[in-house]
Design a protein around this motif. Structure first.
Motif, PDB file in Angstrom:
ATOM      1  N   GLY A  35       0.794  -1.221   0.000  1.00  0.00           N
ATOM      2  CA  GLY A  35       0.000   0.000   0.000  1.00  0.00           C
ATOM      3  C   GLY A  35       0.824   1.268   0.000  1.00  0.00           C
ATOM      4  N   SER A  36       2.162   1.156  -0.068  1.00  0.00           N
ATOM      5  CA  SER A  36       3.033   2.327  -0.059  1.00  0.00           C
ATOM      6  C   SER A  36       3.432   2.714  -1.482  1.00  0.00           C
ATOM      7  CB  SER A  36       4.297   2.055   0.774  1.00  0.00           C
ATOM      8  OG  SER A  36       3.984   1.942   2.142  1.00  0.00           O
ATOM      9  N   LEU A  37       3.906   3.949  -1.615  1.00  0.00           N
ATOM     10  CA  LEU A  37       4.406   4.473  -2.878  1.00  0.00           C
ATOM     11  C   LEU A  37       5.823   4.970  -2.672  1.00  0.00           C
ATOM     12  CD1 LEU A  37       1.238   6.597  -3.731  1.00  0.00           C
ATOM     13  CD2 LEU A  37       1.819   4.390  -4.742  1.00  0.00           C
ATOM     14  N   LYS A  38       6.593   4.988  -3.747  1.00  0.00           N
ATOM     15  CA  LYS A  38       7.998   5.377  -3.617  1.00  0.00           C
ATOM     16  C   LYS A  38       8.404   6.245  -4.798  1.00  0.00           C
ATOM     17  CE  LYS A  38      10.951   2.477  -1.843  1.00  0.00           C
ATOM     18  NZ  LYS A  38      11.910   1.361  -1.621  1.00  0.00           N
ATOM     19  N   GLY A  39       9.312   7.187  -4.531  1.00  0.00           N
ATOM     20  CA  GLY A  39       9.825   8.049  -5.585  1.00  0.00           C
ATOM     21  C   GLY A  39      11.149   8.657  -5.171  1.00  0.00           C
ATOM     22  N   LEU A  40      11.705   9.499  -6.044  1.00  0.00           N
ATOM     23  CA  LEU A  40      12.944  10.196  -5.741  1.00  0.00           C
ATOM     24  C   LEU A  40      12.649  11.401  -4.855  1.00  0.00           C
ATOM     25  CD1 LEU A  40      14.537   9.983  -9.267  1.00  0.00           C
ATOM     26  CD2 LEU A  40      15.489   8.953  -7.208  1.00  0.00           C
ATOM     27  N   CYS A  41      13.407  11.557  -3.795  1.00  0.00           N
ATOM     28  CA  CYS A  41      13.146  12.599  -2.806  1.00  0.00           C
ATOM     29  C   CYS A  41      13.297  13.989  -3.415  1.00  0.00           C
ATOM     30  CB  CYS A  41      14.096  12.443  -1.622  1.00  0.00           C
ATOM     31  SG  CYS A  41      13.832  13.668  -0.323  1.00  0.00           S
ATOM     32  N   PRO A  42      12.334  14.886  -3.204  1.00  0.00           N
ATOM     33  CA  PRO A  42      12.455  16.257  -3.711  1.00  0.00           C
ATOM     34  C   PRO A  42      13.315  17.151  -2.834  1.00  0.00           C
ATOM     35  CG  PRO A  42      10.376  16.009  -2.578  1.00  0.00           C
ATOM     36  CD  PRO A  42      11.036  14.655  -2.543  1.00  0.00           C
ATOM     37  N   PHE A  43      13.759  16.628  -1.680  1.00  0.00           N
ATOM     38  CA  PHE A  43      14.495  17.459  -0.741  1.00  0.00           C
ATOM     39  C   PHE A  43      16.002  17.228  -0.782  1.00  0.00           C
ATOM     40  CE2 PHE A  43      10.282  16.790   1.388  1.00  0.00           C
ATOM     41  CZ  PHE A  43       9.788  18.027   1.047  1.00  0.00           C
ATOM     42  N   HIS A  44      16.441  16.201  -1.492  1.00  0.00           N
ATOM     43  CA  HIS A  44      17.874  16.013  -1.697  1.00  0.00           C
ATOM     44  C   HIS A  44      18.069  15.198  -2.966  1.00  0.00           C
ATOM     45  CE1 HIS A  44      17.290  11.913  -0.205  1.00  0.00           C
ATOM     46  NE2 HIS A  44      18.552  11.640  -0.508  1.00  0.00           N
ATOM     47  N   ASP A  45      19.246  15.303  -3.562  1.00  0.00           N
ATOM     48  CA  ASP A  45      19.520  14.583  -4.797  1.00  0.00           C
ATOM     49  C   ASP A  45      19.836  13.129  -4.490  1.00  0.00           C
ATOM     50  OD1 ASP A  45      19.179  16.590  -6.702  1.00  0.00           O
ATOM     51  OD2 ASP A  45      21.132  17.445  -6.254  1.00  0.00           O
ATOM     52  N   GLU A  46      19.219  12.219  -5.197  1.00  0.00           N
ATOM     53  CA  GLU A  46      19.486  10.795  -5.036  1.00  0.00           C
ATOM     54  C   GLU A  46      19.201  10.084  -6.348  1.00  0.00           C
ATOM     55  OE1 GLU A  46      16.942   9.281  -2.010  1.00  0.00           O
ATOM     56  OE2 GLU A  46      15.110   9.556  -3.143  1.00  0.00           O
ATOM     57  N   LYS A  47      19.843   8.934  -6.543  1.00  0.00           N
ATOM     58  CA  LYS A  47      19.668   8.169  -7.770  1.00  0.00           C
ATOM     59  C   LYS A  47      18.732   6.992  -7.567  1.00  0.00           C
ATOM     60  CE  LYS A  47      24.264   9.477  -9.359  1.00  0.00           C
ATOM     61  NZ  LYS A  47      25.630   9.029  -9.661  1.00  0.00           N
ATOM     62  N   SER A  48      18.660   6.483  -6.343  1.00  0.00           N
ATOM     63  CA  SER A  48      17.742   5.383  -6.028  1.00  0.00           C
ATOM     64  C   SER A  48      16.651   5.924  -5.114  1.00  0.00           C
ATOM     65  CB  SER A  48      18.485   4.239  -5.331  1.00  0.00           C
ATOM     66  OG  SER A  48      19.494   3.733  -6.180  1.00  0.00           O
ATOM     67  N   PRO A  49      15.388   5.645  -5.414  1.00  0.00           N
ATOM     68  CA  PRO A  49      14.295   6.224  -4.621  1.00  0.00           C
ATOM     69  C   PRO A  49      14.284   5.720  -3.184  1.00  0.00           C
ATOM     70  CG  PRO A  49      13.450   4.597  -6.180  1.00  0.00           C
ATOM     71  CD  PRO A  49      14.890   4.805  -6.530  1.00  0.00           C
ATOM     72  N   SER A  50      14.267   6.667  -2.261  1.00  0.00           N
ATOM     73  CA  SER A  50      14.152   6.324  -0.832  1.00  0.00           C
ATOM     74  C   SER A  50      13.035   7.126  -0.173  1.00  0.00           C
ATOM     75  CB  SER A  50      15.475   6.591  -0.109  1.00  0.00           C
ATOM     76  OG  SER A  50      15.876   7.937  -0.264  1.00  0.00           O
ATOM     77  N   PHE A  51      12.250   7.821  -0.997  1.00  0.00           N
ATOM     78  CA  PHE A  51      11.158   8.677  -0.524  1.00  0.00           C
ATOM     79  C   PHE A  51       9.870   7.851  -0.541  1.00  0.00           C
ATOM     80  CE2 PHE A  51       7.792  11.821  -1.264  1.00  0.00           C
ATOM     81  CZ  PHE A  51       8.082  12.775  -0.287  1.00  0.00           C
ATOM     82  N   ASN A  52       9.327   7.558   0.646  1.00  0.00           N
ATOM     83  CA  ASN A  52       8.163   6.692   0.783  1.00  0.00           C
ATOM     84  C   ASN A  52       6.926   7.483   1.192  1.00  0.00           C
ATOM     85  OD1 ASN A  52       9.016   3.447   1.014  1.00  0.00           O
ATOM     86  ND2 ASN A  52      10.677   4.905   1.289  1.00  0.00           N
ATOM     87  N   CYS A  62      11.471  10.154   3.965  1.00  0.00           N
ATOM     88  CA  CYS A  62      12.619   9.817   3.133  1.00  0.00           C
ATOM     89  C   CYS A  62      13.667   9.128   4.006  1.00  0.00           C
ATOM     90  CB  CYS A  62      13.229  11.066   2.496  1.00  0.00           C
ATOM     91  SG  CYS A  62      14.735  10.692   1.553  1.00  0.00           S
ATOM     92  N   PHE A  63      13.992   7.887   3.644  1.00  0.00           N
ATOM     93  CA  PHE A  63      14.979   7.148   4.411  1.00  0.00           C
ATOM     94  C   PHE A  63      16.407   7.546   4.032  1.00  0.00           C
ATOM     95  CE2 PHE A  63      11.168   4.596   4.799  1.00  0.00           C
ATOM     96  CZ  PHE A  63      11.204   4.230   6.139  1.00  0.00           C
ATOM     97  N   GLY A  64      16.522   8.494   3.086  1.00  0.00           N
ATOM     98  CA  GLY A  64      17.832   9.000   2.721  1.00  0.00           C
ATOM     99  C   GLY A  64      18.238  10.221   3.516  1.00  0.00           C
ATOM    100  N   ALA A 546       6.033   5.714  10.773  1.00  0.00           N
ATOM    101  CA  ALA A 546       4.678   5.838  10.234  1.00  0.00           C
ATOM    102  C   ALA A 546       4.547   5.249   8.834  1.00  0.00           C
ATOM    103  CB  ALA A 546       4.256   7.310  10.212  1.00  0.00           C
ATOM    104  N   VAL A 547       5.645   5.213   8.074  1.00  0.00           N
ATOM    105  CA  VAL A 547       5.558   4.708   6.695  1.00  0.00           C
ATOM    106  C   VAL A 547       6.270   3.378   6.488  1.00  0.00           C
ATOM    107  CG1 VAL A 547       5.443   7.061   5.814  1.00  0.00           C
ATOM    108  CG2 VAL A 547       7.649   5.895   5.851  1.00  0.00           C
ATOM    109  N   ALA A 548       7.092   2.943   7.461  1.00  0.00           N
ATOM    110  CA  ALA A 548       7.857   1.710   7.291  1.00  0.00           C
ATOM    111  C   ALA A 548       6.913   0.508   7.180  1.00  0.00           C
ATOM    112  CB  ALA A 548       8.810   1.515   8.473  1.00  0.00           C
ATOM    113  N   PRO A 549       7.174  -0.414   6.234  1.00  0.00           N
ATOM    114  CA  PRO A 549       6.297  -1.585   6.073  1.00  0.00           C
ATOM    115  C   PRO A 549       6.496  -2.590   7.209  1.00  0.00           C
ATOM    116  CG  PRO A 549       8.180  -1.723   4.585  1.00  0.00           C
ATOM    117  CD  PRO A 549       8.270  -0.383   5.244  1.00  0.00           C
TER     118      PRO A 549
END
Length: 617
Positions: A35-52, A62-64, A546-549
């Motif tokens: 039920g979660s969604l993931k993308g690239l964090c808008p608050f820091h530059d990253e190449k692998s999505p850690s924004f949940n 964001c786990f980054g 709150a967002v961790a599976p």
């Protein structure tokens, strides 16, 4: 004086504003399971999505970089608004009527000032009105201005360009006829206090947010009798327009920026138009101000590295002193991007608009293709001021270049820049590194500097993610994500059940909020805990929990197992403490018998917990 917005109205805003819908306007989200969604964090530059994003909890994390919160926190962070401004914006969007409580009597009071929805609607109608005026006889000079720069009617329509009538009252009459008040027009910066159109007699470019909403205008002087002598006049700061946070053309460029992972920064409205029409659809420009950190944050939302390759931010500057100064300023913000930064300078000093007029579309594309690394351009300009054929000239060039290199915030780039500087000056790389270190030591530390993160400030604090704290972590995930189910089973849970200081603090926040029962049926439960956090590390951990599976879809047995394991761990620690005290106490001491009895009772209780954990034989 208006008081605070009522809690029930804020709760209604949170409930109606789906966090995934809002964040999708800024970040591309994809399903991540559970039920979660993931993308690239808008608050820091990253190449692998850690924004949940967890829509059912109404939370993101964001786990980054550790940023997290609810939909209100997200908009506060990404758009630079305060809490009240975000609530009002969402209330307008979702049709929630906000009521305020007077601080003295508790009587409801309407919010003061026009709503964002009204200001945006006024700008939309104003843009349509101005665009219509561009075809009138009075706008002949405006059309000639565009034609001389190679822009036809189709280009004007593409960019929404318009003309403000010279009589100064036409827009006022038009908008009043559409039901807008003078206060609304003044607040939006469309009409001055005297009632005159602020942009009368000028050619206008609508300035839009990335979602296409018009929030301001840029206006070019056309007539010699214009009382305002400034060639360009922009909307002043208003509740919806912050010049440090807007980029002209971002509404048209955002998709291509995301697709190509390239952004081209030009200096003016006509330059943006020339680039887009010439086949460089990633061009944007600032609006009457230098490119700064806030502009970089706007770009980061859309600039995504593709397939492991770094993206590109390309600045275009004039080759004159002002252009070189702008390049040095951009170099100071270079570390805002994980992407590579470049500069494109036309040798004759032509901007993209003039270059297109003189040499055509291909020349504009060629300008961008001929880009060079920004740091090389800046260092070359610094070194170029000195006579490198003289020993003292080389020394002075090295010293000034070293000061520039030492000023960058991304220290991982310092060594590469120092080597580049050495090559330009003709110095030994070790000498260049030493000079950079000396320059850095001479640079004063910023006053009031605080640790960037709690981990840095408390190096002795173990990570919350350490396996030792799995039971505590998972239990609090259940407390935050499933308060209704776990609330019935926590009568034996207390602060001493948690050994990690941050996790213990979060449980204390739960107790201070009224216990787990307070979270039942409250969509803002996680947000309230985060808002009450005493420090950034605790707030970030709340959003992460709150967002961790969870390990699996929770049921009654799952809840019970985690709580029993946590209680057993706390009981084991109490037993160890009592045993230690008994070993240090003489059997003749009156307290010895009492402690021995407590120990026996605890061990018996612990055996019962272990039996329950083991389940039926």
């Amino acid at each position: 004086m208006a008081g605070r917005i009522r809690d029930e109205d804020i709760a209604e805003v949170r409930e109606k504003a789906r966090i995934d819908d809002i964040i999708n306007e800024y970040v591309t989200l994809r399903p991540a399971g559970g039920g979660s969604l993931k993308g690239l964090c808008p608050f820091h530059d990253e190449k692998s999505p850690s924004f949940n994003v967890n829509p059912s909890r109404g939370f993101y994390h964001c786990f980054g970089c550790g940023e997290g919160g609810d939909v209100i926190n997200f908009l506060m962070k990404i758009d630079g608004l305060n809490f009240g401004e975000v609530v009002e914006r969402l209330a307008d969007k979702y049709g929630v009527v906000l009521r305020r409580e007077d601080e003295g009597t508790g009587a409801p009071e309407r919010p003061k000032g026009p709503s964002r929805r009204r200001l945006v609607e006024a700008h939309k109608i104003a843009q349509e009105f101005y665009a219509e005026q561009l075809s009138t006889p009075d706008a002949l000079v405006a059309r000639q201005f565009l034609a001389e720069r190679g822009f036809d009617q189709a280009a004007a329509e593409m960019f929404g360009i318009g003309f403000a009538p010279r009589d100064g009252h036409a827009l006022d009459r038009h908008l009043k006829g559409r039901g807008f008040s003078r206060d609304e027009l003044n607040a939006g910066g469309l009409i001055g206090q005297s009632g005159y159109d602020r942009f009368r007699g000028r050619l206008l470019w609508p300035i839009r947010e990335s979602n296409g909403e018009t929030i301001g205008f840029g206006a070019r002087r056309l007539f010699d009798d214009d009382r305002v002598e400034a060639k360009y006049l922009n909307t002043s700061e208003t509740p919806i327009y912050k010049k440090s946070q807007v980029l002209y053309g971002i509404d048209l460029a955002r998709r291509e920026i995301g697709r190509t992972s390239q952004a081209v920064i030009v200096e003016g409205y006509t330059d943006v138009m020339a680039c887009h029409l010439a086949g460089v659809p990633t061009a944007v420009a600032t609006c009457g101000t230098a490119f700064g950190d806030d502009h970089a944050r706007v770009l980061r939302r859309f600039l995504v590295d593709r397939d492991g390759a770094q993206g590109e931010v390309i600045f275009t500057f004039d080759g004159d002193a002002a252009g070189q100064k702008a390049a040095i300023r951009a170099f100071g913000g270079d570390q805002n991007f994980a992407s590579q930064t470049y500069v494109a300078v036309e040798p004759r000093g032509l901007d993209p608009c003039d270059l297109r007029i003189k040499d055509g579309d291909e020349a504009v594309r060629g300008l961008v293709d001929a880009r060079i690394p920004l740091y090389r351009f800046v260092l070359a300009n610094v070194v170029g001021k000195y006579d490198l054929d003289r020993a003292d000239g080389r020394v002075d060039a090295l010293r000034e270049g070293a000061r520039l290199v030492s000023s960058i915030r991304d220290k991982s780039k310092v060594d590469a820049f120092a080597r580049e500087l050495a090559g330009m000056v003709g110095a030994d790389p070790d000498d260049a590194r030493a000079e950079v270190r000396r320059a850095a030591n001479r640079r004063p530390a910023p006053s009031g500097t605080a640790p960037a993160a709690t981990e840095t400030a408390r190096p002795d604090l173990p990570s919350v993610g350490d396996p030792r704290f799995e039971k505590e972590r998972e239990t609090l995930m259940l407390v935050i994500q499933h308060p209704m189910n776990i609330g019935r089973l926590t009568t034996e849970l207390h602060a001493d059940s948690f050994t990690h200081p941050v996790l213990r603090t979060i449980w204390t926040l739960v107790e201070q909020a009224g216990g787990i029962a307070a979270g039942v049926g409250d969509p803002a439960w996680a947000a309230k805990l985060r808002d009450a956090a005493p420090d950034p590390a605790t707030a970030s951990t709340v959003s992460a929990l709150a967002v961790a599976p969870l390990k699996k879809e929770p049921d009654a047995a799952y809840f019970t197992q985690y709580l029993l394991r946590l209680q057993e761990g706390g009981m084991s620690r109490r037993i160890d403490d009592l045993r230690s005290r008994l070993q240090r106490t003489s059997p003749e001491d009156p307290s010895y018998i009492t402690m021995f009895g407590e120990l026996a009772a605890l061990e018996n209780e612990r055996r019962g917990l272990l039996d329950r954990l083991a389940g039926p034989a």
